[in-house]
Design a protein around this motif. Sequence first.
Motif, mmCIF file in Angstrom:
data_model
loop_
_atom_site.group_PDB
_atom_site.id
_atom_site.type_symbol
_atom_site.label_atom_id
_atom_site.label_comp_id
_atom_site.label_asym_id
_atom_site.label_seq_id
_atom_site.Cartn_x
_atom_site.Cartn_y
_atom_site.Cartn_z
ATOM 1 N N ALA A 50 0.826 -1.217 0.000
ATOM 2 C CA ALA A 50 0.000 0.000 0.000
ATOM 3 C C ALA A 50 0.857 1.262 0.000
ATOM 4 C CB ALA A 50 -0.944 -0.015 1.200
ATOM 5 N N ASP A 51 2.033 1.182 0.617
ATOM 6 C CA ASP A 51 2.933 2.346 0.696
ATOM 7 C C ASP A 51 3.747 2.550 -0.581
ATOM 8 O OD1 ASP A 51 2.026 2.862 3.231
ATOM 9 O OD2 ASP A 51 3.741 1.946 4.253
ATOM 10 N N GLY A 52 3.557 1.691 -1.587
ATOM 11 C CA GLY A 52 4.268 1.843 -2.847
ATOM 12 C C GLY A 52 5.719 1.420 -2.802
ATOM 13 N N ARG A 53 6.045 0.516 -1.886
ATOM 14 C CA ARG A 53 7.439 0.087 -1.729
ATOM 15 C C ARG A 53 7.757 -1.182 -2.532
ATOM 16 N NH1 ARG A 53 8.368 -0.244 4.636
ATOM 17 N NH2 ARG A 53 10.385 -1.039 3.880
ATOM 18 N N VAL A 54 6.729 -1.752 -3.186
ATOM 19 C CA VAL A 54 6.905 -3.028 -3.882
ATOM 20 C C VAL A 54 6.698 -2.852 -5.387
ATOM 21 C CG1 VAL A 54 6.093 -5.413 -4.093
ATOM 22 C CG2 VAL A 54 6.094 -4.275 -1.848
ATOM 23 N N SER A 55 7.598 -3.428 -6.178
ATOM 24 C CA SER A 55 7.447 -3.409 -7.636
ATOM 25 C C SER A 55 7.411 -4.832 -8.172
ATOM 26 C CB SER A 55 8.601 -2.644 -8.301
ATOM 27 O OG SER A 55 9.833 -3.340 -8.120
ATOM 28 N N VAL A 56 6.669 -5.023 -9.253
ATOM 29 C CA VAL A 56 6.593 -6.304 -9.941
ATOM 30 C C VAL A 56 6.970 -6.073 -11.397
ATOM 31 C CG1 VAL A 56 5.128 -8.236 -10.626
ATOM 32 C CG2 VAL A 56 4.787 -7.135 -8.402
ATOM 33 N N ASN A 57 8.035 -6.717 -11.820
ATOM 34 C CA ASN A 57 8.535 -6.570 -13.193
ATOM 35 C C ASN A 57 8.753 -5.098 -13.555
ATOM 36 O OD1 ASN A 57 8.375 -9.389 -13.494
ATOM 37 N ND2 ASN A 57 6.230 -9.256 -14.124
ATOM 38 N N GLY A 58 9.295 -4.373 -12.588
ATOM 39 C CA GLY A 58 9.684 -2.990 -12.835
ATOM 40 C C GLY A 58 8.603 -1.957 -12.611
ATOM 41 N N LYS A 59 7.388 -2.376 -12.241
ATOM 42 C CA LYS A 59 6.299 -1.433 -12.035
ATOM 43 C C LYS A 59 5.820 -1.479 -10.581
ATOM 44 C CE LYS A 59 4.587 -1.669 -16.792
ATOM 45 N NZ LYS A 59 3.410 -1.944 -17.655
ATOM 46 N N ILE A 60 5.630 -0.305 -9.978
ATOM 47 C CA ILE A 60 5.127 -0.224 -8.609
ATOM 48 C C ILE A 60 3.700 -0.781 -8.564
ATOM 49 C CG2 ILE A 60 4.473 1.322 -6.718
ATOM 50 C CD1 ILE A 60 7.464 1.065 -7.075
ATOM 51 N N VAL A 61 3.450 -1.653 -7.588
ATOM 52 C CA VAL A 61 2.136 -2.263 -7.407
ATOM 53 C C VAL A 61 1.615 -1.885 -6.028
ATOM 54 C CG1 VAL A 61 0.866 -4.432 -7.223
ATOM 55 C CG2 VAL A 61 2.650 -4.186 -8.944
ATOM 56 N N THR A 62 0.379 -1.398 -5.970
ATOM 57 C CA THR A 62 -0.201 -1.009 -4.679
ATOM 58 C C THR A 62 -1.435 -1.831 -4.324
ATOM 59 O OG1 THR A 62 -1.474 0.737 -5.769
ATOM 60 C CG2 THR A 62 0.656 1.359 -4.825
ATOM 61 N N ALA A 63 -1.790 -2.793 -5.165
ATOM 62 C CA ALA A 63 -2.944 -3.662 -4.900
ATOM 63 C C ALA A 63 -2.462 -4.967 -4.296
ATOM 64 C CB ALA A 63 -3.719 -3.919 -6.191
ATOM 65 N N ALA A 64 -2.843 -5.219 -3.039
ATOM 66 C CA ALA A 64 -2.345 -6.401 -2.329
ATOM 67 C C ALA A 64 -2.804 -7.707 -2.969
ATOM 68 C CB ALA A 64 -2.793 -6.355 -0.870
ATOM 69 N N GLY A 65 -3.911 -7.694 -3.701
ATOM 70 C CA GLY A 65 -4.432 -8.928 -4.284
ATOM 71 C C GLY A 65 -3.746 -9.346 -5.567
ATOM 72 N N THR A 66 -2.778 -8.567 -6.034
ATOM 73 C CA THR A 66 -2.068 -8.893 -7.269
ATOM 74 C C THR A 66 -1.438 -10.278 -7.176
ATOM 75 O OG1 THR A 66 -1.569 -6.556 -7.632
ATOM 76 C CG2 THR A 66 -0.219 -8.168 -8.822
ATOM 77 N N LYS A 67 -1.612 -11.078 -8.237
ATOM 78 C CA LYS A 67 -1.041 -12.430 -8.252
ATOM 79 C C LYS A 67 0.338 -12.411 -8.908
ATOM 80 C CE LYS A 67 -4.621 -14.727 -6.591
ATOM 81 N NZ LYS A 67 -5.405 -15.601 -7.463
ATOM 82 N N VAL A 68 1.274 -13.131 -8.323
ATOM 83 C CA VAL A 68 2.625 -13.240 -8.881
ATOM 84 C C VAL A 68 3.093 -14.690 -8.772
ATOM 85 C CG1 VAL A 68 3.269 -10.865 -8.319
ATOM 86 C CG2 VAL A 68 3.702 -12.693 -6.658
ATOM 87 N N SER A 69 4.151 -15.006 -9.494
ATOM 88 C CA SER A 69 4.768 -16.327 -9.412
ATOM 89 C C SER A 69 6.269 -16.145 -9.278
ATOM 90 C CB SER A 69 4.450 -17.153 -10.660
ATOM 91 O OG SER A 69 5.134 -16.620 -11.789
ATOM 92 N N GLU A 70 6.984 -17.241 -9.153
ATOM 93 C CA GLU A 70 8.433 -17.158 -8.971
ATOM 94 C C GLU A 70 9.145 -16.693 -10.236
ATOM 95 O OE1 GLU A 70 10.316 -20.463 -7.115
ATOM 96 O OE2 GLU A 70 8.779 -20.674 -5.576
ATOM 97 N N THR A 71 8.438 -16.660 -11.363
ATOM 98 C CA THR A 71 9.064 -16.163 -12.587
ATOM 99 C C THR A 71 9.003 -14.641 -12.669
ATOM 100 O OG1 THR A 71 6.990 -16.378 -13.831
ATOM 101 C CG2 THR A 71 8.489 -18.284 -13.827
ATOM 102 N N ASP A 72 8.190 -14.004 -11.809
ATOM 103 C CA ASP A 72 8.106 -12.545 -11.778
ATOM 104 C C ASP A 72 9.260 -11.965 -10.976
ATOM 105 O OD1 ASP A 72 5.598 -11.988 -13.199
ATOM 106 O OD2 ASP A 72 4.650 -13.056 -11.533
#
Length: 258
Positions: A50-72
């Motif tokens: 929520a604080d914008g401290r996490v990125s997935v594949n180079g993009k900041i993600v703020t939605a906790a429900g976002t799905k990821v895998s070990e390839t991300d």
Amino acid sequence: MKPKANVLNLHDKHVSDTQPASAQAGEVRLQLYLARCGAASRRTCETFIADGRVSVNGKIVTAAGTKVSETDEVRLDGVLMRPESRRLYILLHKPAGYVCSMADEKGRKTAASLLEPHFSERLYNVGRLDMFSSGLILFTNDGEFAKRLSHPSSGIEKEYIVKTTVPVPAELAKRFEKGLRIDGVFYKCRSADIRSSRTVHIVLVEGKNREIRRVFEHFELPIRSLTRIRIGSICMDNLEEGSFRELSEEECRLLSAY
């Protein structure tokens, strides 16, 4: 102190209870992925997102429900996060003067720093002890384990020895056991046993922020020392101040059974 191997993985035991079949196939919610990487408990990881401290594949993600895998490519504060292969469950006897925080903006000593020379894994505390208190505190890199133990519904007892500079009135023990409201917050202990005129053993279950100190301040009783000596069935025994040990498989199972 040289750490010993601990092959117990309580996290795997509970995956089927917390994830749908599609998620178990590879994708999981971002906060769970971070918890599995040893970043923090799942609830704290939700705050990181929520604080914008996490990125997935180079993009900041703020939605906790976002799905990821070990390839991300998942990063926290720019640091690449990968699931850790070894789960650790550490019991530390925290000395007074150390804060329970991964980093302190005021430059104060952290309890985690006592473990850092001995473990390469990122470990974080389960619950807290204030800076001026000493005693037992758990550290882990297992987010699910931390979540279960931290939740108020866990019912895990925590026992403290409180020593004061003046005699403790019997009224304090009676009212603390019955429950009292201070500044709009309700405090109630499971038991308060006055062992001597200036020594009280107190057992809490939920344990609100600075609960014991606030109750004693309400009765105008200065605290000389406050030490946590038990978490559930895990006791201080001969663990010296500043020392740590890994929990046994049986101890982990007992804590998880609450």
